[in-house]
Scaffold this motif. Structure first.
Motif, mmCIF file in Angstrom:
data_model
loop_
_atom_site.group_PDB
_atom_site.id
_atom_site.type_symbol
_atom_site.label_atom_id
_atom_site.label_comp_id
_atom_site.label_asym_id
_atom_site.label_seq_id
_atom_site.Cartn_x
_atom_site.Cartn_y
_atom_site.Cartn_z
ATOM 1 N N GLY A 804 25.609 37.505 42.192
ATOM 2 C CA GLY A 804 26.077 37.904 43.521
ATOM 3 C C GLY A 804 27.556 38.228 43.506
ATOM 4 N N VAL A 805 28.347 37.355 42.917
ATOM 5 C CA VAL A 805 29.788 37.572 42.909
ATOM 6 C C VAL A 805 30.150 38.829 42.129
ATOM 7 N N MET A 806 29.507 38.998 40.973
ATOM 8 C CA MET A 806 29.858 40.159 40.152
ATOM 9 C C MET A 806 29.460 41.453 40.845
ATOM 10 N N SER A 807 28.306 41.471 41.490
ATOM 11 C CA SER A 807 27.907 42.665 42.233
ATOM 12 C C SER A 807 28.949 42.980 43.288
ATOM 13 N N PHE A 808 29.388 41.929 43.951
ATOM 14 C CA PHE A 808 30.383 42.088 45.006
ATOM 15 C C PHE A 808 31.677 42.674 44.442
ATOM 16 N N VAL A 809 32.097 42.114 43.306
ATOM 17 C CA VAL A 809 33.335 42.585 42.684
ATOM 18 C C VAL A 809 33.214 44.063 42.332
ATOM 19 N N VAL A 810 32.062 44.429 41.778
ATOM 20 C CA VAL A 810 31.880 45.821 41.352
ATOM 21 C C VAL A 810 31.939 46.758 42.558
ATOM 22 N N THR A 811 31.253 46.364 43.635
ATOM 23 C CA THR A 811 31.295 47.196 44.837
ATOM 24 C C THR A 811 32.724 47.345 45.322
ATOM 25 N N GLN A 812 33.427 46.219 45.260
ATOM 26 C CA GLN A 812 34.771 46.229 45.802
ATOM 27 C C GLN A 812 35.720 47.075 44.950
ATOM 28 N N ARG A 813 35.501 47.057 43.635
ATOM 29 C CA ARG A 813 36.435 47.763 42.764
ATOM 30 C C ARG A 813 35.942 49.157 42.411
ATOM 31 N N ARG A 814 34.946 49.625 43.139
ATOM 32 C CA ARG A 814 34.361 50.928 42.884
ATOM 33 C C ARG A 814 35.416 52.026 42.781
ATOM 34 N N ARG A 815 36.299 52.038 43.764
ATOM 35 C CA ARG A 815 37.340 53.068 43.780
ATOM 36 C C ARG A 815 38.206 52.971 42.534
ATOM 37 N N GLU A 816 38.637 51.727 42.264
ATOM 38 C CA GLU A 816 39.510 51.510 41.115
ATOM 39 C C GLU A 816 38.820 51.952 39.828
ATOM 40 N N ILE A 817 37.534 51.571 39.722
ATOM 41 C CA ILE A 817 36.794 51.939 38.515
ATOM 42 C C ILE A 817 36.668 53.454 38.418
ATOM 43 N N GLY A 818 36.409 54.081 39.559
ATOM 44 C CA GLY A 818 36.303 55.533 39.594
ATOM 45 C C GLY A 818 37.583 56.172 39.076
ATOM 46 N N ILE A 819 38.712 55.657 39.543
ATOM 47 C CA ILE A 819 40.000 56.226 39.120
ATOM 48 C C ILE A 819 40.192 56.040 37.626
ATOM 49 N N ARG A 820 39.872 54.797 37.150
ATOM 50 C CA ARG A 820 40.006 54.536 35.717
ATOM 51 C C ARG A 820 39.181 55.523 34.903
ATOM 52 N N LEU A 821 37.910 55.691 35.354
ATOM 53 C CA LEU A 821 37.026 56.596 34.625
ATOM 54 C C LEU A 821 37.577 58.017 34.674
ATOM 55 N N ALA A 822 38.101 58.414 35.838
ATOM 56 C CA ALA A 822 38.643 59.757 35.989
ATOM 57 C C ALA A 822 39.838 59.945 35.056
ATOM 58 N N LEU A 823 40.591 58.830 34.863
ATOM 59 C CA LEU A 823 41.772 58.925 34.009
ATOM 60 C C LEU A 823 41.431 58.789 32.532
ATOM 61 N N GLY A 824 40.139 58.653 32.239
ATOM 62 C CA GLY A 824 39.740 58.709 30.836
ATOM 63 C C GLY A 824 39.287 57.396 30.225
ATOM 64 N N ALA A 825 39.093 56.363 31.046
ATOM 65 C CA ALA A 825 38.576 55.109 30.496
ATOM 66 C C ALA A 825 37.148 55.325 30.022
ATOM 67 N N THR A 826 36.760 54.638 28.927
ATOM 68 C CA THR A 826 35.393 54.812 28.445
ATOM 69 C C THR A 826 34.474 53.897 29.254
ATOM 70 N N ARG A 827 33.159 54.181 29.197
ATOM 71 C CA ARG A 827 32.160 53.349 29.866
ATOM 72 C C ARG A 827 32.246 51.922 29.342
ATOM 73 N N LEU A 828 32.422 51.810 28.014
ATOM 74 C CA LEU A 828 32.449 50.500 27.382
ATOM 75 C C LEU A 828 33.606 49.660 27.923
ATOM 76 N N SER A 829 34.754 50.313 28.058
ATOM 77 C CA SER A 829 35.910 49.555 28.541
ATOM 78 C C SER A 829 35.700 49.137 29.996
ATOM 79 N N THR A 830 34.910 49.928 30.732
ATOM 80 C CA THR A 830 34.615 49.548 32.119
ATOM 81 C C THR A 830 33.740 48.301 32.140
ATOM 82 N N ILE A 831 32.723 48.323 31.275
ATOM 83 C CA ILE A 831 31.848 47.143 31.195
ATOM 84 C C ILE A 831 32.684 45.916 30.849
ATOM 85 N N TRP A 832 33.575 46.079 29.899
ATOM 86 C CA TRP A 832 34.413 44.970 29.462
ATOM 87 C C TRP A 832 35.275 44.479 30.613
ATOM 88 N N LEU A 833 35.762 45.408 31.408
ATOM 89 C CA LEU A 833 36.612 45.074 32.560
ATOM 90 C C LEU A 833 35.894 44.067 33.483
#
Lengths: 909, 113
Positions: A804-833
């Motif tokens: 539950g908490v992790m799902s919540f965190v992911v929803t909340q950081r969606r924008r941030e993750i989107g920006i990271r991915l847009a700036l070239g972060a790999t999928r793997l590094s996102t998972i690690w995040l």
């Protein structure tokens, strides 16, 4: 209470108040009209004088219900409505609370019945157990705890300065015949003071009195228990005066005890009470009732109301000390070495409160029950934390509703109370469900208990104490689950939360992280406990009793209880063993005088003469067996020889003197543990022993063999043992039969043999040794089964929480993750995040749990076998399972994070 | 409303209601009227506080209430004293007497000097 009732008749109250006020206004208007006012003016004046009907109504309502209760009831109604709107949330929360509360209530019910509950007698708080502390130098014909001699009870009855009364009791099994075949029946031998001290009344007839307890053998009367009278005799109205046979000895029923009274031992409910003076009839072969050196009764006293425990303890010592001195001057006092005598004279009298009576079951079960109770409490705490986590998640969704209410002028306390009402409502619904589940759980638990359930009074009923407990636990759970979100609601500043955009609520994230961390810690503790108990059970099962249990049956008969005299009994047993030996389904059979794996043992110290003379430093466990016993069990004789027919003895085995064989030679076989301890591994063959530690004991019994170690009292224990040949005079026997084919066919043929020998002879027990092992490991089985199911439940609960908490965190950081991915972060590094976040919680939880495991370990140490509470393998395995499943739970939201489409995420708002 | 009328002293309303009802059962309006009559219109009671007081006393079990026909023929809620209400009245009267006695003593002391 009255105010609560007012809630239910508030409609009537309201309309009454309206009528009352209307009457007042009408009368006033009328009077004012009479005094010359015009109607509109009169109405205005009347209303003005009354000062506002609405205000009065509010004031009166507060009187009816008190302010907070009224508000709370409104809160509850509001909560119920809003909870019903989100059924999945409500169902999850209620179910997890129901599990927690149900489990805790079930275990509490057992703890209450076995450990806590006071006897339903007069003044249980003044009951004390009087016990000997130190060396008693006495024989113990009936195995039990806290035993004393009967004469001490009579002496204590004279100590009227301290006691309103003193009674003694001994539990035993008799063969009772109320017309048909005799059946083994639980009985309690009691002194004449028993019923009057306990304040028990008779249903019909009368109870035992002091007159029934005067001279041995003089009072052939019994009192039946209400349940026995009702269930076995159909509440026969002519019961008083009826003759029954106690071990073939006729006795008269003088009455039936009150329905609420079930004796003083929750583990052994007697069906009838027999005066202690009839002990010779109730226990065949027992005729030392008045002997000072025979301990067989528990003594309980009722303190005088004005006397304290300390006063009694101090006050009884002078009498006790002088009694000890007097004892040593008696002619029948045994001759013992000076050390033993010193220990005897140093004995003291122990007086302990016994409002729950006396119970051997309590002694053996209280520790495991408390351990389980602790585990369920942890489980309940976990469930509460889960619900708190759910609330926080829901609370962040309701953030705007709450902010709006705050802006409209609701106090923070008021909002917090609303959230509390939510959780209390959930908890009570869960509690209700839990109470419905609890009796089922209790029934399952009772099935685990080590004794025959028929003989103990444990019940799976819902009673007021259990309900009260469930109510309190629900209330506590409600507050625990609700207080975190409630505090959270009051903390945030109003503007900031109103200014927040709808999509990014951040309510209580750090709190939720804390909760998950705590859950992981709790879960790890429970999992380690489960691992330890499972290993204990497996260790014990793998060790086994030291002999092959499959295709081994044991059964017992007690012909003496059926009126057989010594010679007849020997003949009967010979006939039966002959029959069994010649039966086609028998491979081997033998007889032992004490049953194995039942918890008890015949034990005494031995004097050993081998070069030098010395006494064993503690008691040796003994048994008397027929030739072929070791072969039947499948244990090997590692040195020397087995008994043979010539060793069989002319006299019965009694504790103080060893039997002499036909050829005048006395022999004994010892086990390997005995050899290891007292001979340091040297061959003991030819060494001689004597029973007891008295200086005049003659070591004239030769050690002729050494056998492998086998379990005696229980599987756990490995003790020094000595076996003697059973006497030619056989009494009360435990048969061990190694059979061919199925146990059923073996049962059938053995039953047939017994029936042809004597159709009326009851079999006291009949079971395979596998069953016997199962029974003797019941507590371990209960601990491992329950702790592992608790561990699994706890793991599930915390996985849900983490997810539950992790799902919540992911929803909340969606924008941030989107920006990271847009700036070239790999999928793997996102998972690690995302995983990094989860890992931090798991690591923190583990770090908290490990010291707790270490600290709590010593509480369960006594329940473990062959594994340390800090066993690194168990702890490592539990940690690995927890970490891997937790990472798995966190991986699902983490993968979702990596699958975020940057453009979508940025366009989302 | 003349200025010669006193507002009823704090905390004495309950006692006065009990006293009125010890004579005979009455409804709320009647109690208010009787209070004014007996005290010769010196005591002025706030009618608004009468009803909360009556319900409070009923809640405490000192009064019981029943709907009965009033002198005008309409049904009114009549209050009467319960046994514990009577006891309470005795208690309050006694403590009132002690209080006024004490006040009087203090006044007398002042006058003597």
């Amino acid at each position: 209470m009255k105010r609560m009732l007012n809630w239910f008749r508030r409609r009537k109250l309201e309309s009454d108040l309206d009528r009352e006020l209307q009457y007042h206004i009408d009368r006033r208007v009328n009077d004012l009209l009479h005094s010359g006012l015009l109607e509109p003016e009169a109405r205005r004046r009347a209303a003005l004088e009354l000062g506002g009907a609405t205000q009065i109504r509010e004031e009166v309502r507060d009187i009816w219900l008190t302010r907070w209760l009224r508000d709370f009831v409104y809160d509850l109604r509001f909560s119920a409505r809003s909870l019903l709107r989100s059924p999945s949330f409500t169902a999850t929360a209620v179910l997890s609370l129901a599990l927690g509360i149900g489990a805790t209530t079930a275990i509490y019910s057992l703890v209450d019945q076995v450990v806590l509950r006071e006897l339903p007698v007069a003044h249980p708080e003044r009951l004390v157990l009087i016990d000997w502390k130190g060396e008693q130098l006495a024989e113990t014909p009936l195995g039990s705890d806290n035993l004393m001699s009967y004469p001490i009870c009579r002496d204590l009855q004279q100590q009227k300065r301290f006691f309103d009364g003193v009674f003694c009791r001994a539990a035993t099994t008799i063969n009772l015949s109320t017309g048909g075949d005799p059946k083994p029946t639980a009985a309690e031998l009691v002194s004449g003071t028993y019923f009057s001290i306990l304040g028990v009344s008779a249903a019909p007839g009368r109870l035992l009195t002091i007159d029934d307890d005067q001279t041995p053998g003089s009072s052939p009367v019994v009192v039946l228990s209400y349940d026995f009278w009702k269930n076995q005799l159909g509440s026969a109205p002519d019961i008083v005066g009826r003759k029954v046979l106690v071990n073939r000895y006729p006795m008269t029923v003088v009455g039936v005890a009150a329905p609420t009274f079930h004796g003083i031992d929750v583990g052994e409910i007697p069906s009838l009470w027999v005066p202690a003076v009839m002990s010779a009839q109730a226990i065949p072969g027992f005729n030392t009732m008045l002997d000072h050196r025979t301990r067989w009764v528990q003594i309980l006293g009722q303190l005088r109301p004005d006397v304290s425990l300390a006063q009694v303890r101090a006050g009884l010592q002078p009498w006790f000390k002088s009694m000890l001195k007097e004892e040593t001057r008696r002619t029948e006092f045994p001759k013992v070495d000076p050390g033993m005598l010193r220990r005897f004279l140093a004995s003291t009298l122990e007086v302990t409160p016994a409002p729950q009576g006396h119970s051997v079951l309590r002694h053996s079960l209280s520790r495991p029950l408390w351990v389980l109770f602790g585990a369920t409490a942890v489980l309940l705490a976990l469930a509460c934390l889960n619900v708190a986590g759910l609330f926080l998640a829901r609370g962040s969704a309701r953030q705007r509703e709450v902010s709006t209410r705050l802006a409209l002028g609701a106090s923070r306390g008021r909002i917090g109370r609303q959230l509390l009402a939510d959780s209390v409502l959930l908890a009570f619904t869960g509690g209700l469900l839990g109470v419905v589940m609890a009796p089922v759980a209790v029934r399952a638990l009772i099935a685990f208990l080590p004794r025959d359930t028929a003989a103990n009074g444990l019940q799976a009923n819902v009673d007021t104490r259990m309900l009260l407990f469930a109510f309190l636990v629900s209330l506590a759970a409600g507050f625990l689950a609700g207080c975190v979100p409630a505090l959270q609601a009051g903390r945030k500043s109003l503007e900031s939360s109103l200014r927040e955009r709808g999509g990014t609520p951040s309510g209580g994230l750090s709190l939720r992280r804390g909760i998950v961390t705590a859950q992981i810690a709790f879960t790890l503790i429970l999992m380690v406990a489960a691992g330890l108990f499972i290993q204990t059970l497996h260790g014990l099962l793998a060790k086994g009793p030291g002999f092959e249990t499959s295709s081994l049956i044991s059964f017992g008969i007690q012909p003496a209880l059926n009126g057989y005299s010594g010679a007849e009994e020997t003949q009967l047993i010979r006939r039966i063993s002959e029959g069994i030996r010649n039966s086609g389904s028998t491979q081997a059979s033998a007889i032992a005088s004490v049953q194995l794996l039942l918890g008890g043992a015949w034990s005494n110290s031995l004097t050993i003469q081998s070069g030098e003379r010395f006494t064993t430093d503690h008691e040796v466990q003994m048994n008397a067996v027929t030739p072929g016993f070791f072969e039947t069990l499948g244990t090997r004789i590692v040195a020397g020889r087995d008994f043979n027919e010539h060793d069989s003895l002319d006299v019965a085995v009694v504790n103080q003197s060893l039997p002499v064989s036909k050829n005048g030679q006395r022999v004994v076989i010892v086990n390997e543990a005995f050899v290891k301890r007292y001979f340091g591994g040297r061959s003991p063959l030819g060494a001689r022993v004597a029973m007891g530690s008295a200086p005049d004991a003659k070591p004239d019994t030769e050690i002729i063999g050494v056998v492998q170690n086998i379990s005696y009292r229980n599987v756990r224990e490995q003790w020094e043992q000595a076996y003697f040949p059973i006497g030619t005079e056989l009494s009360g026997s435990n048969f061990y039969v190694r059979f061919r084919g199925t146990p059923e066919s073996a049962f059938r043929s053995i039953r047939a043999i017994l029936r042809s020998a004597d159709p009326t002879l009851p079999i006291t027990y009949f079971r395979t040794l596998d069953e016997q092992i199962g029974r003797s490991l019941n507590t371990e089985r209960m601990l491992s089964a329950l702790s592992s199911s608790f561990g699994t439940l706890a793991l599930l609960l915390s996985l849900v929480g983490l997810y539950g908490v992790m799902s919540f965190v992911v929803t909340q950081r969606r924008r941030e993750i989107g920006i990271r991915l847009a700036l070239g972060a790999t999928r793997l590094s996102t998972i690690w995040l995302v995983l990094r976040d989860a890992l931090a919680m798991i690591a923190a939880g583990t770090a908290i749990a490990l010291p707790c495991v270490w600290a709590l370990g010593r509480l369960v140490e006594s329940q473990l076998y062959d594994v340390k509470p800090t066993d690194p393998v168990t702890i490592l395995a539990a940690t690995l399972v927890l970490c891997s499943t937790a990472l798995g739970a966190a991986l699902i939201p983490a993968r979702r994070a990596s699958a975020v489409n940057p453009t979508d995420a940025l366009r989302f708002e | 409303m003349s200025s010669s009328r006193f507002p009823i002293p704090q905390g004495t309303l309950d006692m006065l209601i009990l006293q009125i009802l010890s004579l005979e059962p009455a409804h709320g309006y009647g109690i208010g009227q009787r209070l004014e009559q007996i005290s010769k219109s010196v005591v002025q009671i706030n009618q608004g506080s009468l009803y909360p007081a009556l319900h409070r006393l009923e809640q405490k079990g000192w009064l019981k209430a029943a709907w009965r026909q009033s002198e005008t023929g309409r049904e009114a809620k009549f209050y009467s004293l319960t046994r514990s209400g009577q006891k309470q009245l005795h208690v309050e009267k006694a403590s009132w007497a002690r209080l006024t006695g004490a006040v009087q003593l203090i006044f007398d002391e002042g006058a003597a000097q």
